[in-house]
Design an enzyme around this catalytic site. Structure first.
Site, PDB file in Angstrom:
ATOM      1  CG  PHE A 162       3.809  34.879  10.887  1.00 13.71           C
ATOM      2  CD1 PHE A 162       4.369  35.836  10.044  1.00 13.71           C
ATOM      3  CD2 PHE A 162       3.072  33.846  10.312  1.00 13.71           C
ATOM      4  CE1 PHE A 162       4.190  35.764   8.668  1.00 13.71           C
ATOM      5  CE2 PHE A 162       2.892  33.777   8.936  1.00 13.71           C
ATOM      6  CZ  PHE A 162       3.445  34.732   8.118  1.00 13.71           C
ATOM      7  CE  LYS A 186       0.655  30.268  21.205  1.00 12.59           C
ATOM      8  NZ  LYS A 186       1.580  30.290  20.055  1.00 12.59           N
ATOM      9  CD  GLU A 189       4.411  28.564  16.844  1.00 15.48           C
ATOM     10  OE1 GLU A 189       3.644  29.483  17.171  1.00 15.48           O
ATOM     11  OE2 GLU A 189       4.003  27.460  16.430  1.00 15.48           O
ATOM     12  CB  SER A 239      -4.139  29.396   9.320  1.00 18.58           C
ATOM     13  OG  SER A 239      -4.018  28.440  10.338  1.00 18.58           O
ATOM     14  CB  CYS A 294      -5.621  38.243   6.893  1.00 19.02           C
ATOM     15  SG  CYS A 294      -6.157  39.757   7.666  1.00 19.02           S
ATOM     16  CD  GLU A 396      -4.312  33.021   4.052  1.00 20.28           C
ATOM     17  OE1 GLU A 396      -4.434  32.088   4.867  1.00 20.28           O
ATOM     18  OE2 GLU A 396      -4.492  34.217   4.350  1.00 20.28           O
TER      19      GLU A 396
END
Ligand code: NAD
Length: 495
Positions: A162, A186, A189, A239, A294, A396
């Site tokens: 995201f 893809k 969402e 992730s 990240c 994280e």
């Protein structure tokens, strides 16, 4: 789906298959937010197996012709695409800010890096120079030639997270398609609005239908892609737990996979660091984009006197960060991208406090203007007296939190930094060349930064992560030729 770009809301999103926006064959939907308002701005279909089947057939059909077009012609579309992205950059930056919660400045940064990803792919023909032909090679049998050629493979899936919903798919799409493959994206969402609009620029740039496709959805949609016989490989960013699953699922089916994953990036602050720029830099690293990068630092390790020397400066700098609605130019840091993400980060802060950490700055009840009170805001939070074993020091956070661990020496700090499960980046702030050099050599991470909080390499460098931060061997950028093509050896004898 309306084709006007930036808007207050976007209704039900479509998929993009074979050069057209098409409704998903699904009655399951998720909500996508403007996280600064806490308001739904789009409905995201959870595309079904049949949607994926249609997308893959279209991509496979397109592959047959597209892979036969000369690479220089395929590159011409990329040049046009670059111009279109520049034209749309203002609106795109706003959409990114609106849907992800990043500031408009950060949205502009993402667009800029998207353009740089296109620029990097424009150098691909140069890499083809590694192809070789050997003549008269067979011992005792003259006139046999052997030649190694490279061929594109087919349909690749690109599954993205995201936090950079346009830039990250664009790390891979230009490389994959310029080398003759076709792709299905893809997106996450959570915030698929910008990429769902962006994807049509490929058609506007002249790409044939079916070369670049997009299916919206969640984990189940990714699964359908991974299970599809005609998907030859996957480029994933997200992730670590998901990366691990995707990598093993893809490999067990004989598909190529590269999975860039999560991180817990340590920052060593030495007593001899240059105060002003170092503190400013560290604070921006931890708190820009509300810590959702990240490459964002995840743990501050102060060495010896650095704690006393820099702590007050850090706190006073962090207190000046203006948290607010992401579309206002006056905002330094926006909300988190999702309510669930916010709850997760708050849960981690609370657990750290139960385990004995002390809170120096508490962002949990941050006040923003009444108009934005439904947004997913979390203010910058500083946790002291963190021990290296605590979850907050090892996992994280992906939120605006600075946990501080104190070490008495460089060696102890380095040991803490290397004890983690991740290996995306490691940073040192120092004015000593000796420590900087030693850190660069002994820190076990893919990207090393000296006096820079965010070790973001240029797009044409690899993006190497180690340990749980990367699954695979080849990288999507510098190894694009190896990842997105296969070698074929052709032997010939002519009588
Ligand atoms: P995520 O792993 O939750 O989701 C990433 C993508 O995988 C989404 O498209 C999601 O729908 C899909 N997905 C989720 N569960 C799945 C499953 N079980 N099977 C198949 N697909 C699944 O990640 P996120 O929360 O969107 O993004 C944040 C994470 O991404 C952080 O860990 C961050 O460090 C990482 N990240 C890494 C890099 C890098 O280059 N190393 C860059 C950006 C973000």
């Amino acid at each position: 789906m309306s084709l006007k770009w930036f808007s207050e809301s976007y209704g039900r999103l479509s998929n993009y298959i074979d050069g057209e926006y098409v409704e998903a064959d699904s009655d399951r939907f998720l909500e996508s937010y403007d996280p600064g308002l806490g308001r739904v701005i789009a409905e995201v279909p959870i595309s079904s197996r049949s949607d994926v089947d249609v997308a893959v057939s279209s991509a496979l059909e397109a592959f047959r012709k597209w892979s036969q077009i000369p690479i220089l012609e395929r590159m011409r579309y990329l040049v046009r695409l670059r111009m279109l992205v520049e034209e749309k950059s203002g609106e795109l930056a706003l959409m990114l800010a609106q849907n992800v919660g990043k500031t408009v400045r950060e949205g502009r940064g993402e667009v800029q890096r998207t353009i740089e990803a296109i620029d990097s792919a424009l150098g691909l023909p140069h890499l083809f120079m590694s192809v070789r032909k050997l003549v008269n090679v067979a011992g005792g049998e003259p006139e046999i030639d052997m030649e190694m050629v490279r061929e594109p493979l087919g349909v690749f899936a690109i599954i993205s997270p995201f936090n950079f919903p346009v830039m990250i798919p664009m790390w891979f799409i230009p490389m994959a398609v310029t080398l003759g493959n076709t792709v299905i994206v893809k997106p996450s969402e959570l915030d698929p609005v910008p990429i769902t609009y962006f994807i049509k620029l490929f058609k506007d740039a002249g790409y044939p239908d079916g070369v670049v496709n997009l299916v919206n959805g969640d984990a189940s949609t990714s699964q359908h892609l991974l299970e599809h016989r005609d998907v030859v490989g996957v480029a994933f960013v997200g992730s670590s737990p998901v990366a691990e699953k995707i990598y093993s699922a893809a490999c067990s089916k004989g598909k190529r996979a590269l999975c860039q994953a999560g991180a817990k990036n340590p920052v060593l602050l030495m007593p001899d660091a240059v105060p002003e720029p170092s503190v400013e830099n560290i604070v921006a690293g931890f708190f820009d984009m509300a810590g959702q990068r990240c490459l964002a630092p995840g743990l501050l390790i102060t060495v010896g006197e650095a704690y006393d020397r820099f702590l007050e400066m850090i706190i006073s700098k962090v207190k000046r960060i203006r948290v607010g609605y992401q579309l206002l130019e006056t905002t330094d840091t926006g909300p988190l991208a999702s309510l669930r993400g916010r709850q997760r980060v708050v849960g981690m802060i609370e657990k750290a406090l139960e385990q004995g950490a002390r809170i120096l700055l508490d962002g949990r009840n941050i006040k923003v203007d009444e108009k934005y009170s439904m947004g997913f805001y979390l203010g910058p939070t500083i946790l002291d007296q963190v021990s290296p074993e605590m979850e907050i020091a090892r996992e994280e956070v992906f939120g605006p939190v600075m946990p501080i661990v104190r070490a008495s020496s460089f060696d102890e700090a380095l040991e803490i930094a290397n004890s983690g499960a991740y290996g995306n980046t490691g940073t040192i702030y120092t004015s000593s060349g000796r420590y900087a050099r030693e850190f660069a050599r002994r820190m076990n991470a893919g990207n090393i930064a000296v006096n820079m909080a965010v070790a973001q390499p240029n797009q044409f460098f690899p993006f190497p992560g180690r340990k749980k931060s990367f699954y695979g061997v080849l990288h999507g950028q510098v190894d694009a030729l190896d990842f997105f093509t296969d070698r074929k050896v052709i032997m010939q004898r002519w009588w």
